[in-house]
Motif scaffolding. Structure first.
Motif, PDB file in Angstrom:
ATOM      1  N   ALA A 144     -37.816  -8.154   4.344  1.00 51.62           N
ATOM      2  CA  ALA A 144     -37.088  -7.830   5.566  1.00 51.62           C
ATOM      3  C   ALA A 144     -35.685  -7.312   5.230  1.00 51.62           C
ATOM      4  O   ALA A 144     -35.226  -6.306   5.788  1.00 51.62           O
ATOM      5  N   VAL A 145     -35.002  -7.972   4.299  1.00 52.26           N
ATOM      6  CA  VAL A 145     -33.675  -7.521   3.883  1.00 52.26           C
ATOM      7  C   VAL A 145     -33.767  -6.174   3.168  1.00 52.26           C
ATOM      8  O   VAL A 145     -32.938  -5.279   3.391  1.00 52.26           O
ATOM      9  N   PHE A 146     -34.777  -6.015   2.319  1.00 50.80           N
ATOM     10  CA  PHE A 146     -34.953  -4.737   1.632  1.00 50.80           C
ATOM     11  C   PHE A 146     -35.181  -3.614   2.642  1.00 50.80           C
ATOM     12  O   PHE A 146     -34.645  -2.500   2.496  1.00 50.80           O
ATOM     13  N   GLY A 147     -35.969  -3.901   3.685  1.00 51.89           N
ATOM     14  CA  GLY A 147     -36.168  -2.909   4.741  1.00 51.89           C
ATOM     15  C   GLY A 147     -34.874  -2.557   5.444  1.00 51.89           C
ATOM     16  O   GLY A 147     -34.621  -1.385   5.768  1.00 51.89           O
ATOM     17  N   TRP A 148     -34.030  -3.560   5.640  1.00 56.51           N
ATOM     18  CA  TRP A 148     -32.738  -3.318   6.304  1.00 56.51           C
ATOM     19  C   TRP A 148     -31.849  -2.399   5.471  1.00 56.51           C
ATOM     20  O   TRP A 148     -31.210  -1.487   6.009  1.00 56.51           O
ATOM     21  N   VAL A 149     -31.810  -2.616   4.157  1.00 52.10           N
ATOM     22  CA  VAL A 149     -30.875  -1.848   3.345  1.00 52.10           C
ATOM     23  C   VAL A 149     -31.334  -0.402   3.122  1.00 52.10           C
ATOM     24  O   VAL A 149     -30.504   0.481   2.900  1.00 52.10           O
ATOM     25  N   VAL A 150     -32.654  -0.138   3.185  1.00 48.96           N
ATOM     26  CA  VAL A 150     -33.100   1.236   2.910  1.00 48.96           C
ATOM     27  C   VAL A 150     -33.372   2.044   4.176  1.00 48.96           C
ATOM     28  O   VAL A 150     -33.368   3.283   4.114  1.00 48.96           O
ATOM     29  N   ARG A 151     -33.598   1.379   5.298  1.00 49.99           N
ATOM     30  CA  ARG A 151     -33.989   2.124   6.496  1.00 49.99           C
ATOM     31  C   ARG A 151     -32.872   3.076   6.939  1.00 49.99           C
ATOM     32  O   ARG A 151     -31.708   2.698   7.071  1.00 49.99           O
ATOM     33  N   GLY A 152     -33.264   4.323   7.180  1.00 48.58           N
ATOM     34  CA  GLY A 152     -32.351   5.323   7.694  1.00 48.58           C
ATOM     35  C   GLY A 152     -31.438   5.939   6.658  1.00 48.58           C
ATOM     36  O   GLY A 152     -30.605   6.780   7.000  1.00 48.58           O
TER      37      GLY A 152
ATOM     38  N   SER B  11     -30.575   8.023   2.890  1.00 49.88           N
ATOM     39  CA  SER B  11     -31.113   9.139   2.123  1.00 49.88           C
ATOM     40  C   SER B  11     -31.991   8.610   1.000  1.00 49.88           C
ATOM     41  O   SER B  11     -31.884   7.451   0.594  1.00 49.88           O
ATOM     42  N   TRP B  12     -32.834   9.499   0.471  1.00 49.40           N
ATOM     43  CA  TRP B  12     -33.717   9.046  -0.604  1.00 49.40           C
ATOM     44  C   TRP B  12     -32.912   8.682  -1.853  1.00 49.40           C
ATOM     45  O   TRP B  12     -33.306   7.801  -2.624  1.00 49.40           O
ATOM     46  N   LYS B  13     -31.753   9.343  -2.036  1.00 47.69           N
ATOM     47  CA  LYS B  13     -30.926   9.014  -3.190  1.00 47.69           C
ATOM     48  C   LYS B  13     -30.353   7.607  -3.071  1.00 47.69           C
ATOM     49  O   LYS B  13     -30.322   6.845  -4.044  1.00 47.69           O
ATOM     50  N   ALA B  14     -29.904   7.259  -1.870  1.00 47.26           N
ATOM     51  CA  ALA B  14     -29.418   5.895  -1.652  1.00 47.26           C
ATOM     52  C   ALA B  14     -30.554   4.899  -1.829  1.00 47.26           C
ATOM     53  O   ALA B  14     -30.371   3.831  -2.428  1.00 47.26           O
ATOM     54  N   GLY B  15     -31.735   5.245  -1.312  1.00 50.28           N
ATOM     55  CA  GLY B  15     -32.900   4.367  -1.472  1.00 50.28           C
ATOM     56  C   GLY B  15     -33.264   4.158  -2.929  1.00 50.28           C
ATOM     57  O   GLY B  15     -33.677   3.065  -3.333  1.00 50.28           O
ATOM     58  N   LEU B  16     -33.082   5.211  -3.735  1.00 55.98           N
ATOM     59  CA  LEU B  16     -33.368   5.106  -5.164  1.00 55.98           C
ATOM     60  C   LEU B  16     -32.470   4.058  -5.820  1.00 55.98           C
ATOM     61  O   LEU B  16     -32.944   3.176  -6.553  1.00 55.98           O
ATOM     62  N   GLY B  17     -31.176   4.143  -5.550  1.00 57.48           N
ATOM     63  CA  GLY B  17     -30.243   3.192  -6.143  1.00 57.48           C
ATOM     64  C   GLY B  17     -30.437   1.783  -5.624  1.00 57.48           C
ATOM     65  O   GLY B  17     -30.428   0.808  -6.395  1.00 57.48           O
ATOM     66  N   LEU B  18     -30.646   1.654  -4.314  1.00 62.24           N
ATOM     67  CA  LEU B  18     -30.850   0.330  -3.733  1.00 62.24           C
ATOM     68  C   LEU B  18     -32.164  -0.276  -4.213  1.00 62.24           C
ATOM     69  O   LEU B  18     -32.248  -1.485  -4.447  1.00 62.24           O
ATOM     70  N   GLY B  19     -33.177   0.564  -4.368  1.00 66.35           N
ATOM     71  CA  GLY B  19     -34.447   0.073  -4.900  1.00 66.35           C
ATOM     72  C   GLY B  19     -34.305  -0.427  -6.323  1.00 66.35           C
ATOM     73  O   GLY B  19     -34.912  -1.432  -6.713  1.00 66.35           O
ATOM     74  N   TYR B  20     -33.503   0.261  -7.115  1.00 66.51           N
ATOM     75  CA  TYR B  20     -33.295  -0.177  -8.495  1.00 66.51           C
ATOM     76  C   TYR B  20     -32.597  -1.531  -8.535  1.00 66.51           C
ATOM     77  O   TYR B  20     -32.966  -2.412  -9.319  1.00 66.51           O
ATOM     78  N   LEU B  21     -31.614  -1.732  -7.674  1.00 63.97           N
ATOM     79  CA  LEU B  21     -30.928  -3.017  -7.610  1.00 63.97           C
ATOM     80  C   LEU B  21     -31.881  -4.124  -7.148  1.00 63.97           C
ATOM     81  O   LEU B  21     -31.833  -5.252  -7.650  1.00 63.97           O
ATOM     82  N   PHE B  22     -32.724  -3.813  -6.178  1.00 69.76           N
ATOM     83  CA  PHE B  22     -33.730  -4.771  -5.722  1.00 69.76           C
ATOM     84  C   PHE B  22     -34.670  -5.137  -6.873  1.00 69.76           C
ATOM     85  O   PHE B  22     -34.989  -6.322  -7.090  1.00 69.76           O
ATOM     86  N   GLY B  23     -35.092  -4.126  -7.640  1.00 67.25           N
ATOM     87  CA  GLY B  23     -35.963  -4.377  -8.786  1.00 67.25           C
ATOM     88  C   GLY B  23     -35.287  -5.220  -9.846  1.00 67.25           C
ATOM     89  O   GLY B  23     -35.902  -6.129 -10.426  1.00 67.25           O
ATOM     90  N   LEU B  24     -34.013  -4.953 -10.118  1.00 64.17           N
ATOM     91  CA  LEU B  24     -33.292  -5.756 -11.106  1.00 64.17           C
ATOM     92  C   LEU B  24     -33.160  -7.207 -10.644  1.00 64.17           C
ATOM     93  O   LEU B  24     -33.352  -8.142 -11.433  1.00 64.17           O
ATOM     94  N   GLY B  25     -32.822  -7.395  -9.366  1.00 63.86           N
ATOM     95  CA  GLY B  25     -32.682  -8.752  -8.850  1.00 63.86           C
ATOM     96  C   GLY B  25     -33.973  -9.545  -8.944  1.00 63.86           C
ATOM     97  O   GLY B  25     -33.955 -10.764  -9.168  1.00 63.86           O
ATOM     98  N   PHE B  26     -35.087  -8.857  -8.800  1.00 65.65           N
ATOM     99  CA  PHE B  26     -36.404  -9.490  -8.866  1.00 65.65           C
ATOM    100  C   PHE B  26     -36.874  -9.701 -10.304  1.00 65.65           C
ATOM    101  O   PHE B  26     -37.252 -10.809 -10.708  1.00 65.65           O
ATOM    102  N   LEU B  27     -36.830  -8.657 -11.105  1.00 62.11           N
ATOM    103  CA  LEU B  27     -37.479  -8.678 -12.411  1.00 62.11           C
ATOM    104  C   LEU B  27     -36.642  -9.321 -13.513  1.00 62.11           C
ATOM    105  O   LEU B  27     -37.202  -9.876 -14.460  1.00 62.11           O
ATOM    106  N   LEU B  28     -35.323  -9.242 -13.420  1.00 63.03           N
ATOM    107  CA  LEU B  28     -34.501  -9.855 -14.472  1.00 63.03           C
ATOM    108  C   LEU B  28     -34.804 -11.347 -14.626  1.00 63.03           C
ATOM    109  O   LEU B  28     -35.082 -11.814 -15.736  1.00 63.03           O
ATOM    110  N   PRO B  29     -34.772 -12.132 -13.559  1.00 62.66           N
ATOM    111  CA  PRO B  29     -35.110 -13.550 -13.733  1.00 62.66           C
ATOM    112  C   PRO B  29     -36.609 -13.796 -13.906  1.00 62.66           C
ATOM    113  O   PRO B  29     -37.003 -14.726 -14.615  1.00 62.66           O
TER     114      PRO B  29
END
Length: 535
Positions: A60-68, A70-88
């Motif tokens: 739900a939070v991930f949907g909030w940060v990417v909705r609306g 640009s794809w470039k912003a979504g790319l960076g935000l997606g990478y941060l989401f992936g790091l937050g998930f996969l690092l630990p």
């Protein structure tokens, strides 16, 4: 025009106007921080914790940060989401070799999440966007499970749902459908909350958007409830009494060869102890015994002393024994399961087909050696892949085999069932990863696989956690970690196929096509919008 000079020695009248600029910059950091924290929340939903439901607010939070965006912003935000998930989640990959490989793995795997973020931002302007965005997540998982170097499916959303209400959906369409339902529900929760907030502000809510948001939440839950009759632990082809042996490993003070021999001796000793209890009538006699992966790293075909130890153990328990061995045959190194009959010796073998990159074979060996020669010494010789599905016929009972890492791959488990397996065994060796969360993450995979294919799953592990799992995903017995122990239980044998087993890759293919369709629609709409603006 009047120009007012600022007297020397007095504060610049424009200086206070810079404060809002700093505030704006801080506000721009909020989505980035939220994306990373949402990834951490998703990690917390995974085993050994049973907080499966945290995956919903995470998306739900991930949907909030990417909705609306640009794809470039979504790319960076997606990478941060992936790091937050996969690092630990993947920190255990650095237990033996240090932080370098762990960080490199996470950096690469997070790229797939970044691409999903870019796609989710692009489709977020479409009607029913949670559907397209959830399908894109599954498409990202599908890609991550195949490339590079054969893929790395660890961290699929379905593997965090072994205790969740959505679990029965694994029997409907496998790992992709279960994961899609969770992600869709999470995105749907955000969309519903957004529409409620908009409705309070504007006092008007579009019915179509509201219906789509409601269905995004309701359909996955209703589907999981409707799928519950597919989950059963009833025997269809009788039962088998199975023994799972965990011999444990020595921790310190031995060189490499002595360590290998000690592991073999530990498993033989625990089997002989089990045989004594069976002989005393304390436990039922097993129809067969399952040892873990690497329980004999000494090749019993080339070393008579290792063969003698295994043979003595099989004769003491008076039952066929499945041994995890490291075997060299025709110049090839193989991770092999060997079925050892107490009277006939080795009668069947299965060679692991999905070998682990950087663990059992080393891609880019020369490049990695140039960076750090210690890393290449961890894999001195690459393992070769087997070619045939693993199904042992043990006195009429067909036991499917998915060795350790293979349990993460849909096809490697499914084709044991399509080749007749009435139960599944996942022999593993997690000793290298010490007491990390890795063993619990892998155990959860086996629980989901049990429901996916409606089969009993046994998990013999060298150092724990070994377990016996019913076809409904329930763990009935388990060991501790780094203890010698054994489990004996009568388990149901089943031959019917779930829809997930029958459909195979079709649900995943369908979801990838949905993702492609949504992305194509979003790109086309963007192009048309720009053309209209130019006109």
């Amino acid at each position: 025009m009047t120009v007012t000079a600022t007297p020397v020695g007095q504060p610049d009248q424009l200086q206070p106007q810079t404060a809002p600029g700093r505030g704006a910059r801080l506000r721009r950091l909020v989505p980035a921080a939220a994306a990373a924290l949402a990834g951490v929340l998703l990690y917390v939903s995974f085993p050994p914790r049973t907080l499966w439901w945290l995956a919903l607010p995470a998306f739900a939070v991930f949907g909030w940060v990417v909705r609306g965006r640009s794809w470039k912003a979504g790319l960076g935000l997606g990478y941060l989401f992936g790091l937050g998930f996969l690092l630990p989640l993947l920190v255990w990959t650095g237990v033996e070799v240090g932080s370098g490989p762990w960080l490199a793995l996470v950096a690469v795997e997070a790229v797939f999440v970044a691409l999903v973020g870019a796609g989710a931002a692009a489709v977020s302007r479409l009607p029913a966007w949670p559907v397209w965005a959830a399908a894109l997540w599954i498409a990202g998982e599908a890609a991550r499970a195949r490339v590079p170097f054969g893929g790395f499916p660890w961290g699929k959303i379905a593997f965090g749902q072994a205790d969740g209400v959505f679990l029965p959906l694994a029997a409907v369409g496998g790992i992709p459908v279960l994961g899609f339902a969770v992600v869709l529900c999470g995105f749907g929760l955000y969309e519903a909350a957004r529409l409620v907030a908009d409705g309070r502000r504007t006092r008007a809510v579009r019915r179509g958007a509201a219906a789509a948001a409601l269905l995004s939440v309701a359909v996955p839950v209703a589907g999981a409830v409707a799928a519950r009759p597919l989950v059963s632990d009833k025997a269809e082809d009788g039962t088998a009494t199975v023994a799972v042996v965990q011999g444990n490993v020595p921790r310190l003070g031995l060189d490499f060869n002595a360590q290998r021999r000690a592991v073999l001796d530990h498993h033989a000793r625990e089997t002989e102890r089990l045989a004594a209890e069976v002989g005393a009538g304390k436990l039922p006699r097993p129809d067969f015994v399952l040892w873990p992966e690497n329980s004999s790293d000494i090749d019993p075909f080339a070393n008579p002393d290792a063969a003698a130890v295994i043979e003595h153990a099989a004769r003491s328990i008076a039952a066929p024994l499945s041994v995890g061995g490291v075997v060299e045959r025709d110049g090839k190194l193989l991770n092999e399961q060997i079925l050892w009959d107490p009277a006939k010796g080795p009668i069947q073998t299965y060679d692991k087909r999905q070998v682990q990159p950087f663990g059992e074979f080393l891609p880019l060996r020369s490049l990695i050696g140039a960076i750090n020669s210690d890393w290449t010494s961890m894999v001195r010789q690459d393992f070769s892949r087997g070619s045939e599905p693993g199904v042992f016929d043990i006195d009429g009972t067909k036991v499917g085999l998915a060795t350790c890492y293979e349990a993460a791959f849909d096809w490697a488990v499914r084709d044991t069932v399509t080749h007749g397996a009435e139960m599944i065994s996942v022999p593993s060796n997690n000793a290298t990863f010490d007491r990390s969360e890795m063993t619990y993450q892998q155990l959860a995979m086996s629980r989901v696989r049990a429901v996916e294919h409606s089969r009993t799953v046994t998990v013999p592990v060298t150092s724990g956690v070994s377990a016996i799992i019913m076809p409904d995903g329930t763990i009935t017995q388990r060991t501790g970690m780094f203890v010698a122990d054994s489990l004996v239980q009568k388990v149901p044998l089943r031959s019917s196929r779930t829809p997930a087993t029958t459909l195979g890759i079709l649900p995943e293919t369908a979801l990838v096509l949905v993702a492609a369709g949504g992305l194509g629609w979003a790109i086309g709409a963007g192009i048309r919008g720009r053309r209209s603006g130019d006109a």
